[in-house]
Design a protein around this motif. Structure first.
Motif, PDB file in Angstrom:
ATOM      1  N   ARG A 104       0.896  -1.299  -0.063  1.00  0.00           N
ATOM      2  CA  ARG A 104       0.097   0.116   0.076  1.00  0.00           C
ATOM      3  C   ARG A 104       0.846   1.249   0.106  1.00  0.00           C
ATOM      4  N   TYR A 105       0.602   1.935  -1.004  1.00  0.00           N
ATOM      5  CA  TYR A 105       1.358   3.243  -1.373  1.00  0.00           C
ATOM      6  C   TYR A 105       0.334   4.390  -1.084  1.00  0.00           C
ATOM      7  N   VAL A 106       0.858   5.832  -0.394  1.00  0.00           N
ATOM      8  CA  VAL A 106      -0.181   6.694  -0.285  1.00  0.00           C
ATOM      9  C   VAL A 106       0.596   7.983  -0.644  1.00  0.00           C
ATOM     10  N   ARG A 107      -0.030   9.156  -0.725  1.00  0.00           N
ATOM     11  CA  ARG A 107       0.770  10.450  -1.073  1.00  0.00           C
ATOM     12  C   ARG A 107       0.265  11.294   0.182  1.00  0.00           C
ATOM     13  N   PRO A 108       1.288  11.385   1.192  1.00  0.00           N
ATOM     14  CA  PRO A 108       1.011  12.151   2.491  1.00  0.00           C
ATOM     15  C   PRO A 108       0.793  13.522   2.222  1.00  0.00           C
ATOM     16  N   PRO A 109      -0.049  14.412   2.841  1.00  0.00           N
ATOM     17  CA  PRO A 109       0.089  15.602   2.382  1.00  0.00           C
ATOM     18  C   PRO A 109       1.349  16.436   3.131  1.00  0.00           C
ATOM     19  N   VAL A 110       1.657  17.429   2.518  1.00  0.00           N
ATOM     20  CA  VAL A 110       2.905  18.092   3.129  1.00  0.00           C
ATOM     21  C   VAL A 110       2.465  19.655   3.815  1.00  0.00           C
ATOM     22  N   LEU A 111       2.887  19.675   4.906  1.00  0.00           N
ATOM     23  CA  LEU A 111       2.524  20.676   5.664  1.00  0.00           C
ATOM     24  C   LEU A 111       3.675  21.868   5.413  1.00  0.00           C
ATOM     25  N   ALA A 112       3.527  22.591   4.409  1.00  0.00           N
ATOM     26  CA  ALA A 112       4.358  23.681   3.989  1.00  0.00           C
ATOM     27  C   ALA A 112       4.584  24.947   4.718  1.00  0.00           C
ATOM     28  N   GLY A 113       3.287  25.140   5.370  1.00  0.00           N
ATOM     29  CA  GLY A 113       3.364  26.538   6.150  1.00  0.00           C
ATOM     30  C   GLY A 113       2.356  26.634   7.399  1.00  0.00           C
ATOM     31  N   GLU A 114       2.140  27.610   8.089  1.00  0.00           N
ATOM     32  CA  GLU A 114       1.110  27.698   9.275  1.00  0.00           C
ATOM     33  C   GLU A 114      -0.276  27.487   8.615  1.00  0.00           C
ATOM     34  N   GLY A 115      -1.132  26.351   9.142  1.00  0.00           N
ATOM     35  CA  GLY A 115      -2.229  26.214   8.521  1.00  0.00           C
ATOM     36  C   GLY A 115      -3.525  26.777   9.128  1.00  0.00           C
ATOM     37  N   ARG A 116      -4.606  26.681   8.693  1.00  0.00           N
ATOM     38  CA  ARG A 116      -5.786  27.140   9.459  1.00  0.00           C
ATOM     39  C   ARG A 116      -6.694  26.576   8.352  1.00  0.00           C
ATOM     40  N   ARG A 117      -8.263  26.696   9.155  1.00  0.00           N
ATOM     41  CA  ARG A 117      -9.096  26.007   8.495  1.00  0.00           C
ATOM     42  C   ARG A 117     -10.166  27.147   8.012  1.00  0.00           C
ATOM     43  N   PRO A 118     -10.067  27.410   6.814  1.00  0.00           N
ATOM     44  CA  PRO A 118     -10.869  28.648   6.046  1.00  0.00           C
ATOM     45  C   PRO A 118     -12.424  28.377   6.111  1.00  0.00           C
ATOM     46  N   HIS A 119     -12.769  27.061   6.176  1.00  0.00           N
ATOM     47  CA  HIS A 119     -14.168  26.760   6.302  1.00  0.00           C
ATOM     48  C   HIS A 119     -14.438  25.481   6.646  1.00  0.00           C
ATOM     49  N   GLY A 120     -15.644  25.073   7.182  1.00  0.00           N
ATOM     50  CA  GLY A 120     -15.915  23.774   7.725  1.00  0.00           C
ATOM     51  C   GLY A 120     -15.850  22.758   6.472  1.00  0.00           C
ATOM     52  N   ARG A 121     -15.738  21.592   6.804  1.00  0.00           N
ATOM     53  CA  ARG A 121     -15.871  20.915   5.528  1.00  0.00           C
ATOM     54  C   ARG A 121     -16.708  19.263   5.999  1.00  0.00           C
ATOM     55  N   SER A 122     -16.048  18.721   7.169  1.00  0.00           N
ATOM     56  CA  SER A 122     -16.878  17.675   7.512  1.00  0.00           C
ATOM     57  C   SER A 122     -18.424  17.658   7.744  1.00  0.00           C
ATOM     58  N   VAL A 123     -18.616  19.086   8.387  1.00  0.00           N
ATOM     59  CA  VAL A 123     -19.874  19.556   8.485  1.00  0.00           C
ATOM     60  C   VAL A 123     -21.021  19.186   7.538  1.00  0.00           C
ATOM     61  N   ARG A 124     -20.485  19.548   6.162  1.00  0.00           N
ATOM     62  CA  ARG A 124     -21.295  19.230   4.981  1.00  0.00           C
ATOM     63  C   ARG A 124     -21.798  17.882   4.715  1.00  0.00           C
ATOM     64  N   GLY A 125     -20.691  16.984   5.139  1.00  0.00           N
ATOM     65  CA  GLY A 125     -20.800  15.480   4.828  1.00  0.00           C
ATOM     66  C   GLY A 125     -21.911  15.041   5.953  1.00  0.00           C
ATOM     67  N   ASP A 126     -21.860  15.527   7.165  1.00  0.00           N
ATOM     68  CA  ASP A 126     -22.672  15.078   8.420  1.00  0.00           C
ATOM     69  C   ASP A 126     -24.120  16.057   7.980  1.00  0.00           C
ATOM     70  N   ALA A 127     -24.217  17.165   7.523  1.00  0.00           N
ATOM     71  CA  ALA A 127     -25.458  17.729   7.171  1.00  0.00           C
ATOM     72  C   ALA A 127     -26.284  16.713   5.890  1.00  0.00           C
ATOM     73  N   LEU A 128     -25.119  16.325   4.860  1.00  0.00           N
ATOM     74  CA  LEU A 128     -26.000  15.728   3.964  1.00  0.00           C
ATOM     75  C   LEU A 128     -26.436  14.324   4.351  1.00  0.00           C
ATOM     76  N   ALA A 129     -25.682  13.726   5.313  1.00  0.00           N
ATOM     77  CA  ALA A 129     -26.130  12.740   5.770  1.00  0.00           C
ATOM     78  C   ALA A 129     -27.504  12.762   6.538  1.00  0.00           C
ATOM     79  N   TRP A 130     -27.658  13.772   7.434  1.00  0.00           N
ATOM     80  CA  TRP A 130     -28.755  14.242   8.108  1.00  0.00           C
ATOM     81  C   TRP A 130     -29.880  13.949   7.198  1.00  0.00           C
TER      82      TRP A 130
END
Length: 262
Positions: free
Chosen positions: A230-256
């Protein structure tokens, strides 16, 4: 002298200084990486979708091998023979140290505003668990399952169609909703108490979330071994990160919505 467990360029002058000290203490010094280079992707030069500024900072296996050759030549033949490589390396290191990518004022301001109270819950556990049980009305030993169901061929095809422009975002979301509907229906028939939506919208479990954050980037060819074959492409942390918007919430709302309205 070259770190085989990260994907960043070496500080060549610092490494040469260390090598020079070692050479003064020993009759022979062999220049090598800290470990096998199987822990890093093969070649940063083949990446085409990464910010060119960040590409300057990357050193995958082939770039690390070139760094080893440069260090060995500088140690044996003198730094004058690698003057161009040292100058380029200094410029690349300075680019990373001074970049707005690695220093996000918004992230630093928010981190500076964190207080001790932010690390504590507003109510004790006994109070929270009582409220949770009353709200959910679950049995004493509720059943659930893992969050992610198998990534089917249909899901992979949908993502490929979205990337290729064969379907639009609305069409893609329709396919995701259909998958969630099937997953919820399966759990309901099985008598599961706490349902999960199956995470059909994600690709890799880590990459998907990293792609929603600033400071992270995904490679196109940065494959590394995870386990076995199994091979993966790990994300690269290139700088200081922040969350500009919610993401998993959309999936949870769609499931609901699927669960509530079918």
């Amino acid at each position: 002298m070259v770190n085989g467990r990260n994907i960043w360029i070496n500080d060549l002058e610092k490494s040469l200084s260390t090598l020079g000290t070692l050479l003064g203490l020993a009759d022979r010094v062999d220049v090598a990486a800290s470990c096998s280079l199987l822990h890093v992707p093969l070649d940063a030069a083949v990446e085409r979708d990464i910010d060119p500024q960040i590409t300057r900072w990357l050193a995958f296996a082939r770039q690390k091998t070139a760094e080893l050759v440069t260090l060995a030549r500088g140690l044996s033949q003198g730094t004058d023979t690698i003057a161009a490589e040292l100058a380029a390396n200094r410029a690349d290191l300075a680019s990373r140290a001074n970049s707005a990518i690695t220093h996000d004022p918004a992230v630093r301001a928010r981190a500076a505003a964190v207080t001790e109270a932010d690390g504590r819950r507003s109510a004790p556990y006994a109070e929270r668990t009582t409220a949770q049980r009353a709200h959910l009305g679950l049995p004493l030993l509720p059943t659930t399952t893992i969050g992610s169901f198998p990534q089917t061929n249909e899901l992979r095809t949908a993502r490929a169609d979205l990337r290729a422009g064969r379907i639009d975002a609305a069409g893609y979301n329709d396919r995701i909703a259909a998958e969630i509907r099937d997953v919820l229906g399966f759990q309901e028939k099985a008598g599961i108490d706490v349902l999960v939506h199956g995470e059909p919208e994600r690709n890799d479990m880590v990459q998907y979330f990293a792609e929603q954050l600033t400071g992270y980037l995904a490679t196109q060819h940065g494959w590394v071994q995870s386990y076995g074959t199994r091979y993966v492409r790990p994300p690269v942390l290139a700088g200081e990160g922040r969350r500009p918007h919610g993401r998993s919430v959309r999936g949870d709302a769609l499931a609901w919505a699927v669960c509530r309205y079918g």
